[in-house]
Design a protein around this motif. Sequence first.
Motif, PDB file in Angstrom:
ATOM      1  N   THR A  81       0.597  -1.230   0.317  1.00 47.28           N
ATOM      2  CA  THR A  81      -0.121  -0.156   0.461  1.00 47.28           C
ATOM      3  C   THR A  81       1.167   1.233   0.007  1.00 47.28           C
ATOM      4  OG1 THR A  81       0.043  -0.154   2.270  1.00 47.28           O
ATOM      5  CG2 THR A  81      -1.628  -0.635   0.792  1.00 47.28           C
ATOM      6  N   PHE A  82       2.725   1.365   0.062  1.00 44.83           N
ATOM      7  CA  PHE A  82       2.707   2.250  -0.364  1.00 44.83           C
ATOM      8  C   PHE A  82       2.785   2.920  -1.473  1.00 44.83           C
ATOM      9  CE2 PHE A  82       5.149   0.242   3.737  1.00 44.83           C
ATOM     10  CZ  PHE A  82       4.922   0.601   4.697  1.00 44.83           C
ATOM     11  N   MET A  83       3.065   2.212  -2.531  1.00 44.14           N
ATOM     12  CA  MET A  83       3.093   3.244  -3.673  1.00 44.14           C
ATOM     13  C   MET A  83       1.756   2.601  -4.287  1.00 44.14           C
ATOM     14  SD  MET A  83       7.174   1.908  -4.700  1.00 44.14           S
ATOM     15  CE  MET A  83       7.090   2.854  -6.346  1.00 44.14           C
ATOM     16  N   PRO A  84       1.257   3.546  -5.645  1.00 43.15           N
ATOM     17  CA  PRO A  84       0.617   2.803  -6.180  1.00 43.15           C
ATOM     18  C   PRO A  84       0.935   1.493  -7.424  1.00 43.15           C
ATOM     19  CG  PRO A  84       0.800   5.190  -6.538  1.00 43.15           C
ATOM     20  CD  PRO A  84       2.078   4.856  -5.997  1.00 43.15           C
ATOM     21  N   GLU A  85       0.177   0.831  -8.057  1.00 39.27           N
ATOM     22  CA  GLU A  85       0.540  -0.478  -7.936  1.00 39.27           C
ATOM     23  C   GLU A  85       0.979  -0.314  -9.187  1.00 39.27           C
ATOM     24  OE1 GLU A  85      -2.875  -3.292  -8.610  1.00 39.27           O
ATOM     25  OE2 GLU A  85      -3.130  -2.992  -6.254  1.00 39.27           O
ATOM     26  N   HIS A  86       0.802   0.516 -10.614  1.00 38.83           N
ATOM     27  CA  HIS A  86       1.740   0.664 -10.964  1.00 38.83           C
ATOM     28  C   HIS A  86       2.982   1.604 -11.720  1.00 38.83           C
ATOM     29  CE1 HIS A  86       0.178   4.891 -10.920  1.00 38.83           C
ATOM     30  NE2 HIS A  86       0.946   5.230 -11.934  1.00 38.83           N
ATOM     31  N   LEU A  87       3.290   2.393 -10.460  1.00 38.26           N
ATOM     32  CA  LEU A  87       4.726   2.229 -10.271  1.00 38.26           C
ATOM     33  C   LEU A  87       5.726   1.592  -9.837  1.00 38.26           C
ATOM     34  CD1 LEU A  87       3.691   6.124  -8.695  1.00 38.26           C
ATOM     35  CD2 LEU A  87       4.940   5.245 -11.173  1.00 38.26           C
ATOM     36  N   ALA A  88       4.824   0.839  -8.503  1.00 35.38           N
ATOM     37  CA  ALA A  88       5.665  -0.773  -7.571  1.00 35.38           C
ATOM     38  C   ALA A  88       5.888  -1.792  -9.046  1.00 35.38           C
ATOM     39  CB  ALA A  88       4.709  -1.167  -6.558  1.00 35.38           C
ATOM     40  N   VAL A  89       5.180  -1.891 -10.216  1.00 39.26           N
ATOM     41  CA  VAL A  89       5.317  -2.754 -10.970  1.00 39.26           C
ATOM     42  C   VAL A  89       6.573  -2.366 -11.620  1.00 39.26           C
ATOM     43  CG1 VAL A  89       4.454  -4.467 -12.836  1.00 39.26           C
ATOM     44  CG2 VAL A  89       3.176  -4.004 -10.664  1.00 39.26           C
ATOM     45  N   SER A  90       6.641  -1.065 -12.527  1.00 38.58           N
ATOM     46  CA  SER A  90       7.956  -0.470 -12.895  1.00 38.58           C
ATOM     47  C   SER A  90       8.940  -0.633 -11.919  1.00 38.58           C
ATOM     48  CB  SER A  90       7.341   0.820 -13.404  1.00 38.58           C
ATOM     49  OG  SER A  90       5.862   0.709 -14.205  1.00 38.58           O
ATOM     50  N   ALA A  91       8.890   0.072 -11.053  1.00 36.77           N
ATOM     51  CA  ALA A  91      10.194  -0.631 -10.020  1.00 36.77           C
ATOM     52  C   ALA A  91      10.235  -1.475  -9.415  1.00 36.77           C
ATOM     53  CB  ALA A  91      10.112   0.219  -9.125  1.00 36.77           C
ATOM     54  N   ILE A  92      10.066  -3.384  -9.948  1.00 39.65           N
ATOM     55  CA  ILE A  92      10.003  -3.919  -9.484  1.00 39.65           C
ATOM     56  C   ILE A  92      11.037  -4.221 -10.662  1.00 39.65           C
ATOM     57  CG2 ILE A  92       9.240  -6.146  -8.999  1.00 39.65           C
ATOM     58  CD1 ILE A  92      10.114  -4.562  -6.476  1.00 39.65           C
ATOM     59  N   THR A  93      10.490  -4.226 -11.741  1.00 40.48           N
ATOM     60  CA  THR A  93      10.638  -4.595 -13.300  1.00 40.48           C
ATOM     61  C   THR A  93      11.841  -3.964 -13.990  1.00 40.48           C
ATOM     62  OG1 THR A  93       7.902  -5.231 -14.060  1.00 40.48           O
ATOM     63  CG2 THR A  93       9.665  -4.973 -15.789  1.00 40.48           C
ATOM     64  N   THR A  94      12.271  -2.710 -13.314  1.00 45.09           N
ATOM     65  CA  THR A  94      13.165  -2.333 -13.668  1.00 45.09           C
ATOM     66  C   THR A  94      14.154  -2.515 -13.600  1.00 45.09           C
ATOM     67  OG1 THR A  94      12.197  -0.022 -14.146  1.00 45.09           O
ATOM     68  CG2 THR A  94      14.517  -0.048 -13.816  1.00 45.09           C
ATOM     69  N   LEU A 126      21.341  -7.874 -16.715  1.00 45.76           N
ATOM     70  CA  LEU A 126      22.027  -6.989 -17.006  1.00 45.76           C
ATOM     71  C   LEU A 126      23.447  -6.914 -16.456  1.00 45.76           C
ATOM     72  CD1 LEU A 126      20.443  -4.433 -18.362  1.00 45.76           C
ATOM     73  CD2 LEU A 126      21.171  -6.034 -19.644  1.00 45.76           C
ATOM     74  N   ALA A 127      23.389  -5.956 -14.499  1.00 45.53           N
ATOM     75  CA  ALA A 127      24.347  -5.565 -14.344  1.00 45.53           C
ATOM     76  C   ALA A 127      24.682  -6.810 -13.551  1.00 45.53           C
ATOM     77  CB  ALA A 127      24.604  -4.971 -12.972  1.00 45.53           C
ATOM     78  N   GLY A 128      23.960  -7.983 -13.109  1.00 49.30           N
ATOM     79  CA  GLY A 128      24.519  -9.244 -12.381  1.00 49.30           C
ATOM     80  C   GLY A 128      26.032  -9.953 -12.954  1.00 49.30           C
ATOM     81  N   PRO A 129      26.237 -10.803 -14.019  1.00 48.56           N
ATOM     82  CA  PRO A 129      26.701 -11.385 -15.070  1.00 48.56           C
ATOM     83  C   PRO A 129      28.605 -10.214 -15.088  1.00 48.56           C
ATOM     84  CG  PRO A 129      24.961 -11.944 -15.737  1.00 48.56           C
ATOM     85  CD  PRO A 129      24.791 -10.466 -15.237  1.00 48.56           C
ATOM     86  N   ALA A 130      28.254  -9.649 -15.229  1.00 51.40           N
ATOM     87  CA  ALA A 130      29.500  -8.782 -14.796  1.00 51.40           C
ATOM     88  C   ALA A 130      29.959  -8.181 -13.281  1.00 51.40           C
ATOM     89  CB  ALA A 130      28.781  -6.637 -15.559  1.00 51.40           C
ATOM     90  N   ALA A 131      29.355  -8.088 -12.572  1.00 53.86           N
ATOM     91  CA  ALA A 131      29.822  -7.939 -10.912  1.00 53.86           C
ATOM     92  C   ALA A 131      30.301  -9.461 -10.678  1.00 53.86           C
ATOM     93  CB  ALA A 131      28.222  -7.471 -10.429  1.00 53.86           C
ATOM     94  N   LEU A 132      28.906 -10.464 -11.122  1.00 54.71           N
ATOM     95  CA  LEU A 132      30.020 -11.628 -11.050  1.00 54.71           C
ATOM     96  C   LEU A 132      31.098 -11.550 -11.333  1.00 54.71           C
ATOM     97  CD1 LEU A 132      29.017 -14.109  -9.200  1.00 54.71           C
ATOM     98  CD2 LEU A 132      28.319 -14.603 -10.993  1.00 54.71           C
ATOM     99  N   GLY A 133      31.343 -11.794 -12.419  1.00 52.93           N
ATOM    100  CA  GLY A 133      32.380 -11.781 -13.285  1.00 52.93           C
ATOM    101  C   GLY A 133      33.966 -10.772 -12.763  1.00 52.93           C
ATOM    102  N   PHE A 134      33.764  -9.558 -12.389  1.00 54.40           N
ATOM    103  CA  PHE A 134      34.616  -8.469 -11.765  1.00 54.40           C
ATOM    104  C   PHE A 134      35.180  -8.822 -10.401  1.00 54.40           C
ATOM    105  CE2 PHE A 134      35.602  -5.415  -9.042  1.00 54.40           C
ATOM    106  CZ  PHE A 134      36.229  -4.424  -9.601  1.00 54.40           C
ATOM    107  N   VAL A 135      33.760 -10.221  -9.359  1.00 55.15           N
ATOM    108  CA  VAL A 135      34.099 -10.358  -8.636  1.00 55.15           C
ATOM    109  C   VAL A 135      35.053 -11.673  -8.777  1.00 55.15           C
ATOM    110  CG1 VAL A 135      33.410 -11.091  -6.237  1.00 55.15           C
ATOM    111  CG2 VAL A 135      32.459  -9.678  -7.264  1.00 55.15           C
ATOM    112  N   ALA A 136      34.874 -12.686  -9.676  1.00 54.73           N
ATOM    113  CA  ALA A 136      35.769 -13.680  -9.720  1.00 54.73           C
ATOM    114  C   ALA A 136      37.214 -13.576 -10.444  1.00 54.73           C
ATOM    115  CB  ALA A 136      34.869 -14.598 -10.867  1.00 54.73           C
ATOM    116  N   GLN A 137      36.749 -12.477 -11.058  1.00 58.40           N
ATOM    117  CA  GLN A 137      38.486 -12.201 -11.119  1.00 58.40           C
ATOM    118  C   GLN A 137      39.225 -11.468 -10.451  1.00 58.40           C
ATOM    119  OE1 GLN A 137      38.531 -10.136 -15.056  1.00 58.40           O
ATOM    120  NE2 GLN A 137      40.173  -9.522 -15.560  1.00 58.40           N
ATOM    121  N   SER A 138      38.558 -10.785  -9.899  1.00 60.88           N
ATOM    122  CA  SER A 138      39.388 -10.148  -8.575  1.00 60.88           C
ATOM    123  C   SER A 138      40.056 -10.996  -7.613  1.00 60.88           C
ATOM    124  CB  SER A 138      39.266  -9.530  -8.071  1.00 60.88           C
ATOM    125  OG  SER A 138      38.538  -8.221  -8.630  1.00 60.88           O
TER     126      SER A 138
END
Length: 115
Positions: free
Chosen positions: A48-61, A68-80
């Motif tokens: 009930t904190f956000m309107p549903e259409h904004l909350a779904v957009s935020a979760i999808t984003t 997009l960022a997860g594999p790059a971050a995982l590769g960076f940590v693995a290489q380090s």
Amino acid sequence: MPLLVVTLTIFGAINCFVNVQAVVALLLLSAGCANVVPVLYSAVGRQTFMPEHLAVSAITTLGYSGILAGPAALGFVAQSTNLPFALGSVGVLLAFVTVMGLVLPQVLINGEPPK
């Protein structure tokens, strides 16, 4: 419960030395991850904190940003460091998500802190 399955199976996939065990662990990991999105979207619909259409957009984003960022971050940590440490850190983060998944629904949906 699905997040607990995900957390335990990623640790199983990291620590096994036989290919069959790794495949079984990753199958369980996939089954656990497949249940997270519908649960998340239903929780977004009940909050009930956000309107549903904004909350779904935020979760999808956030979801697509993680894809997009997860594999790059995982590769960076693995290489380090090394690959088992990087995958283990994913398991630790999933354990954190599991704990937060038990605490936050009461706060976000009901507006009351856990007892």
